[in-house]
Design a protein around this motif. Structure first.
Motif, short mmCIF file in Angstrom:
data_model
loop_
_atom_site.label_atom_id
_atom_site.label_comp_id
_atom_site.label_asym_id
_atom_site.label_seq_id
_atom_site.Cartn_x
_atom_site.Cartn_y
_atom_site.Cartn_z
N LYS A 146 43.44 36.63 52.80
CA LYS A 146 44.31 37.27 51.82
C LYS A 146 43.81 38.67 51.49
N ALA A 147 42.48 38.82 51.45
CA ALA A 147 41.93 40.15 51.17
C ALA A 147 42.31 41.11 52.28
N ALA A 182 53.35 37.50 46.05
CA ALA A 182 52.95 37.79 44.67
C ALA A 182 51.43 37.75 44.55
N ASP A 183 50.83 36.77 45.24
CA ASP A 183 49.37 36.66 45.19
C ASP A 183 48.72 37.90 45.82
N GLU A 189 45.83 44.56 43.06
CA GLU A 189 45.61 45.07 41.71
C GLU A 189 44.17 44.89 41.27
N ARG A 190 43.63 43.68 41.52
CA ARG A 190 42.29 43.42 40.99
C ARG A 190 41.20 43.82 41.99
N ARG A 243 33.74 42.97 45.57
CA ARG A 243 34.58 44.16 45.67
C ARG A 243 33.73 45.41 45.80
N ARG A 244 32.70 45.50 44.96
CA ARG A 244 31.84 46.68 45.00
C ARG A 244 31.06 46.75 46.32
N THR A 245 30.60 45.60 46.78
CA THR A 245 29.87 45.59 48.06
C THR A 245 30.77 46.04 49.20
#
Lengths: 261, 261
Positions: A146-147, A182-183, A189-190, A243-245
């Motif tokens: 999904k990412a 939607a997911d 967004e996040r 996310r930061r990594t």
DNA sequence: GGTTTTGTTCGATATTATCGAACACGATTT
DNA sequence: AAATCGTGTTCGATAATATCGAACAAAACC
């Protein structure tokens, strides 16, 4: 996928079918068993097996005369994995990520409807050491998938949902195209994707994509954690971490030529 | 190496030849290049390539239309590696060994005239990672190979030296059968094998065999160190270390059935 | 835009993989 | 120990099928 009107070579296809017969439940098979599995006469598979064996793709256990996968696969696979600079660039960051959360971290490429692991590091407690590199999981049921998908150009996303079979793997698997889209919007967004037991009961994952200079996803990284150690509060915490990594690795990915996988 | 009068299937052999054309120096090749390498018409290899591609053993780089090894190899290789309980049993001990010396440690099986790595852990400084699993090196030029060989029954050793080609890889490689046998005797006496730049200039290794309940070698472990960090005094120290570790693992190897590799 | 290199198409030919039955081998059983 | 069962292997005839080369198409290069 392509309109390339190629012709399959029968005997090669059958030989590759033989390699596919082996799995974790059946690591060793005899000639008759293999013949039965691919619906071919014993004498036919004998020749195929022999050819594979001579080349190291199969080996015979002298104790029970059965065959198992051979070392040549590991040799060739090493070359496959080394093609990806990605792995080398990501490795130190994955290590740091693993140490930061002490959970299993993963790096995967997309191949069609699957995500393929090309690197994996486990937390100190889990001493599984099973080389799960090469393992495949579905795109739609994993945080990794999904990412990756969420950050593709919209047309490619729509093409994916139009042609993909949203097979349910648990009761949490998203099988509805609208909900799935939607997911993905939430993911964008996040900044990270969440898999809440959608791929496997008792497992939660968070993942973020690795983007090249173009902003196009080339892979994804994830943290996978047993449900017991992953309360809702920790999801957000680890999500931010992954996310930061991923952002850090992406910044190192100035890929000028290829490796777009 | 048997008298099994099998018949090779031509097209399968050619397909496997294609996979062998790829190496570290040539990770990506076009149809014409492949055809040239195995001396076959383009149209013939096109069909073989297509079959391999459809099955995931090759993949095409969309940027330059060239082919490279595919993910399926990694998938199948994962299964190959998981067959060996050996790896799971040895893993914690290898980890401890690595931490004790902070150098690269290796676990390898013998396959014919080569030793094949099935596990590898690097010292904290070297950040190389799993990449080299599946790599092969010669039996006669490595500490791994000599450790394994030294503990085989004498007839098998003699059979090996009689049929093996002692190709020199450095000026230190032992190429004389008598000297080689003498070295193996030393290995047995001291309990570990030494490779003093016999396989690669600038590299020293010490290794010891893993024995099953029968006393038969099933694999070998080694520590490999750059020459600069490996003075003569340290050879004995690390040699003892690898010997004791191997003995510990061997004691855990109560293999009743197979896994003899 | 022309040129070269590369990948793909196509159908005729003969090589070659396939097949099934019969054989040999080992393991297990009574 | 003998016999049975299952397994892997051998063999030659048949027909399928992979191979080949040249001509075509398509990129890449300059």
């Amino acid at each position: 996928m392509a309109n390339k009107q190629g012709k399959l070579i029968g005997s090669v296809q059958r030989a590759l079918d033989i390699l596919d017969v082996f799995n974790a439940r059946n690591p060793e098979l005899g000639t008759t068993e293999i013949a039965g599995a691919i619906h071919l006469p014993k004498s036919t598979v004998a020749g195929l097996i022999y050819t594979l064996e001579v080349n190291g793709y199969l080996e015979q256990n002298p104790e029970n005369r059965k065959y198992r996968l051979g070392y040549k696969l590991a040799e060739r696979a090493g070359l496959f994995l080394n093609q990806y600079d990605l792995r080398r660039v990501a490795a130190p960051h994955l290590l740091a990520l693993r140490d930061a959360c002490n959970e299993s971290v993963n790096l995967a490429l997309r191949r069609g409807s699957d995500m393929v692991y090309i690197e994996r590091m486990h937390g100190t407690n889990t001493l599984g050491f099973r080389s799960e590199i090469g393992k495949r999981e579905r795109v739609h049921s994993t945080a990794l998938g999904k990412a990756y998908l969420a950050f593709l150009p919209q047309p490619e996303i729509l093409d994916f949902v139009a042609h993909h079979d949203f097979e349910p793997l648990t009761q949490n698997t998203i099988t509805d195209a609208e909900l799935f889209l939607a997911d993905l919007a939430c993911v964008r967004e996040r900044g990270y994707a969440i898999d809440d037991q959608e791929n496997e009961l008792g497992g939660r994952c968070v993942a973020a994509p690795l983007l090249n200079f173009d902003g196009r996803p080339v892979a994804a990284i994830s943290i996978s954690v047993p449900l017991q150690r992953m309360p809702d509060t920790r999801v957000a915490e680890l999500g931010e971490l992954v996310r930061r990594t991923a952002a850090k690795i992406s910044r190192r990915l100035g890929l000028p030529h290829e490796n777009v996988g």
